[in-house]
Design a protein around this motif. Structure first.
Motif, PDB file in Angstrom:
ATOM      1  N   UNK A 314      14.731  24.670 -16.678  1.00  0.00           N
ATOM      2  CA  UNK A 314      15.743  25.120 -15.670  1.00  0.00           C
ATOM      3  C   UNK A 314      15.698  25.795 -15.364  1.00  0.00           C
ATOM      4  N   UNK A 315      15.657  24.632 -14.979  1.00  0.00           N
ATOM      5  CA  UNK A 315      16.305  24.623 -12.439  1.00  0.00           C
ATOM      6  C   UNK A 315      16.290  23.119 -13.380  1.00  0.00           C
ATOM      7  N   UNK A 316      16.624  22.640 -13.822  1.00  0.00           N
ATOM      8  CA  UNK A 316      17.743  21.043 -13.191  1.00  0.00           C
ATOM      9  C   UNK A 316      17.327  19.802 -13.937  1.00  0.00           C
ATOM     10  N   UNK A 317      17.052  19.351 -13.720  1.00  0.00           N
ATOM     11  CA  UNK A 317      16.608  17.829 -14.237  1.00  0.00           C
ATOM     12  C   UNK A 317      15.843  17.519 -15.311  1.00  0.00           C
ATOM     13  N   UNK A 318      15.335  16.547 -15.389  1.00  0.00           N
ATOM     14  CA  UNK A 318      14.597  15.644 -16.492  1.00  0.00           C
ATOM     15  C   UNK A 318      13.185  15.744 -16.782  1.00  0.00           C
ATOM     16  N   UNK A 319      12.410  16.085 -17.759  1.00  0.00           N
ATOM     17  CA  UNK A 319      11.326  15.573 -17.868  1.00  0.00           C
ATOM     18  C   UNK A 319      10.718  14.972 -18.909  1.00  0.00           C
ATOM     19  N   UNK A 320      10.253  13.952 -18.391  1.00  0.00           N
ATOM     20  CA  UNK A 320       9.684  13.121 -19.026  1.00  0.00           C
ATOM     21  C   UNK A 320       8.736  13.358 -19.087  1.00  0.00           C
ATOM     22  N   UNK A 321       7.827  13.046 -21.048  1.00  0.00           N
ATOM     23  CA  UNK A 321       6.249  12.624 -20.829  1.00  0.00           C
ATOM     24  C   UNK A 321       6.268  11.542 -22.073  1.00  0.00           C
ATOM     25  N   UNK A 322       4.781  10.472 -21.744  1.00  0.00           N
ATOM     26  CA  UNK A 322       4.897   8.995 -22.207  1.00  0.00           C
ATOM     27  C   UNK A 322       3.026  10.055 -22.212  1.00  0.00           C
ATOM     28  N   UNK A 323       2.922   9.039 -23.890  1.00  0.00           N
ATOM     29  CA  UNK A 323       1.556  10.246 -24.220  1.00  0.00           C
ATOM     30  C   UNK A 323       1.024   9.374 -24.633  1.00  0.00           C
ATOM     31  N   UNK A 324      -0.467   8.467 -25.107  1.00  0.00           N
ATOM     32  CA  UNK A 324      -0.968   8.633 -26.233  1.00  0.00           C
ATOM     33  C   UNK A 324      -2.401   8.650 -26.094  1.00  0.00           C
ATOM     34  N   UNK A 325      -2.872   8.298 -27.068  1.00  0.00           N
ATOM     35  CA  UNK A 325      -4.552   8.548 -27.764  1.00  0.00           C
ATOM     36  C   UNK A 325      -5.284   7.691 -27.502  1.00  0.00           C
ATOM     37  N   UNK A 326      -5.413   6.722 -26.395  1.00  0.00           N
ATOM     38  CA  UNK A 326      -5.778   5.654 -26.934  1.00  0.00           C
ATOM     39  C   UNK A 326      -7.310   5.701 -25.549  1.00  0.00           C
ATOM     40  N   UNK A 327      -8.307   4.728 -25.469  1.00  0.00           N
ATOM     41  CA  UNK A 327      -8.866   4.380 -24.482  1.00  0.00           C
ATOM     42  C   UNK A 327      -9.303   5.229 -23.238  1.00  0.00           C
ATOM     43  N   UNK A 328      -7.550   5.474 -22.290  1.00  0.00           N
ATOM     44  CA  UNK A 328      -7.876   6.247 -21.190  1.00  0.00           C
ATOM     45  C   UNK A 328      -8.462   4.611 -20.167  1.00  0.00           C
ATOM     46  N   UNK A 329      -8.085   5.599 -18.880  1.00  0.00           N
ATOM     47  CA  UNK A 329      -8.372   4.172 -17.936  1.00  0.00           C
ATOM     48  C   UNK A 329     -10.252   4.466 -17.832  1.00  0.00           C
ATOM     49  N   UNK A 330     -10.204   2.852 -17.499  1.00  0.00           N
ATOM     50  CA  UNK A 330     -11.706   2.599 -16.947  1.00  0.00           C
ATOM     51  C   UNK A 330     -12.109   3.518 -15.376  1.00  0.00           C
ATOM     52  N   UNK A 331     -13.157   4.053 -14.820  1.00  0.00           N
ATOM     53  CA  UNK A 331     -13.493   5.006 -14.080  1.00  0.00           C
ATOM     54  C   UNK A 331     -13.135   3.891 -12.365  1.00  0.00           C
ATOM     55  N   UNK A 332     -13.384   3.152 -12.660  1.00  0.00           N
ATOM     56  CA  UNK A 332     -13.283   1.550 -11.543  1.00  0.00           C
ATOM     57  C   UNK A 332     -11.980   0.773 -11.680  1.00  0.00           C
ATOM     58  N   UNK A 333     -10.665   1.250 -13.148  1.00  0.00           N
ATOM     59  CA  UNK A 333      -9.862   0.815 -12.728  1.00  0.00           C
ATOM     60  C   UNK A 333      -8.697   1.404 -12.213  1.00  0.00           C
ATOM     61  N   UNK A 334      -7.658   0.112 -11.442  1.00  0.00           N
ATOM     62  CA  UNK A 334      -6.175   0.732 -10.314  1.00  0.00           C
ATOM     63  C   UNK A 334      -5.505   1.773 -11.053  1.00  0.00           C
ATOM     64  N   UNK A 335      -5.458   2.586  -9.804  1.00  0.00           N
ATOM     65  CA  UNK A 335      -4.180   3.893 -10.586  1.00  0.00           C
ATOM     66  C   UNK A 335      -3.141   3.289 -11.021  1.00  0.00           C
TER      67      UNK A 335
END
Length: 376
Positions: A314-335
């Motif tokens: 409602x506040x305008x603009x666009x929301x985009x979400x891309x999600x996967x059900x994979x293994x995720x990031x490792x604890x020491x992985x680079x953001x």
């Protein structure tokens, strides 16, 4: 002295024939055509002009001064964009002089010389009319005739303005035609580039090279699809977002899915129309995020799911979400949002251009959320 072109008139409607008559009569009078030959000459010009409108849809008539055997004559040329005069009619004309219609046959008899070139792209008729007067072609005579034509414009400013408007509309139409051809060629070239990249990747023995080329193909395919949709929606100036995202998803699945790994991509998008530039950028962002998920999210797995969601809050603009059900990031992985890879640099740049924000969540796989600010 070389022939001198005086003016060119458009032939599209009956009012253009009246203008042709005025110009033809003024030129013939200035060159000293006798009353009877002037009437016959202008009548022949009118018949040629009417023929271009009736049978050629539209055309142009050009008046040129030329010297014929020491005297000034009028070279009158008519071009049209019709289907051309049938070949059998032209052959009869060449053989007996009876192949043309009454109007053109009469113009041919009146003229000093008469020539026709006709084909599928149109017809060109050139007739030369020579007066009985012996005026030589000189610079001063050309100036006098030009002044006479200019006086006609001054006497009827409405006609001059109409002609200028018509020239502007024609220029715009030609520009639009050129732009359509340009866009068509750009689309074809993008498709060809994608095919060449895909073919090169299939012939490569290096897994690293094959992966790099596959990623490049995905980027080119995203651009090609966005470009195609923009052309389809050119009249409205917008692109259907759902169709764009579905096509990007299908192209990526085709590029990355193999017999040993099948990843399903689901697109959630309400009926949204996007501005052309926004559509291209979103197509590229989604293509990059899906590619990253294929590369990193499903290691050691034969299947997986990726969900792409686009909404308009409602506040305008666009929301985009891309999600996967994979293994995720490792604890020491680079953001990933700070990654220096080409893909993430491209994503950050595109988001920044739209005054957007980007966040990454690492739970039950990885989710990238992007908010693009409303267009100003």
């Amino acid at each position: 002295m070389k022939p001198v072109r005086l003016t060119t008139l458009r032939l599209e409607k009956s009012a253009d024939i009246m203008r042709l008559r005025e110009v033809g009569m003024a030129i013939a009078t200035k060159l000293g055509f006798a009353t009877f030959e002037r009437t016959r000459t202008v009548t022949a010009m009118i018949e040629m002009g009417r023929n271009a409108i009736e049978h050629g849809q539209r055309g142009r008539a050009t008046f040129t001064l030329a010297e014929v055997q020491g005297r000034t004559a009028v070279q009158f040329t008519v071009l049209d964009q019709g289907r051309g005069i049938p070949e059998d009619v032209l052959e009869r004309k060449r053989g007996t002089g009876q192949g043309l219609g009454l109007g053109l046959r009469g113009a041919e008899r009146i003229s000093y010389s008469f020539d026709i070139e006709s084909g599928s792209e149109g017809t060109r008729i050139e007739a030369v009319f020579r007066p009985s007067s012996m005026l030589p072609l000189t610079d001063s005579l050309v100036s006098e005739v030009t002044e006479v034509i200019s006086t006609l414009d001054d006497a009827d400013p409405t006609a001059a303005l109409t002609e200028q408007n018509r020239e502007l509309l024609e220029a715009l139409a030609e520009r639009d035609l050129l732009m359509q051809e340009l866009h068509h060629r750009v689309g074809n070239n993008l498709t060809l580039i994608g095919a060449l990249i895909r073919m090169t990747a299939s012939q490569s023995d290096s897994a690293e090279t094959k992966q790099a080329l596959t990623e490049l193909e995905t980027r080119v395919s995203s651009l090609a699809k966005a470009h195609e949709l923009m052309q389809q929606a050119a009249k409205e100036g917008t692109v259907p977002a759902g169709k764009l995202l579905e096509d990007v998803a299908q192209n990526t699945e085709r590029a990355f899915n193999t017999s040993g790994r099948q990843v399903r991509i689901t697109v959630n998008c309400p009926p949204l129309e996007l501005d052309g530039r926004v559509a291209v950028d979103i197509g590229l962002i989604v293509g990059e995020l899906i590619t990253n998920a294929y590369k990193h999210a499903f290691k050691g797995r034969s299947n997986g799911d990726i969900t792409v969601t686009l909404s308009e809050p409602d506040d305008g603009g666009l929301y985009l979400t891309v999600a996967d059900d994979g293994v995720g990031l490792a604890a020491d992985a680079e953001r990933p949002e700070r990654s220096n890879s080409l893909g993430w640099r491209l994503i950050r740049t595109l988001v920044f251009q739209h005054d957007g924000t980007l966040t990454v969540e690492n739970e039950n796989g990885m989710t990238v959320r992007i908010h693009l600010a409303p267009a100003e």
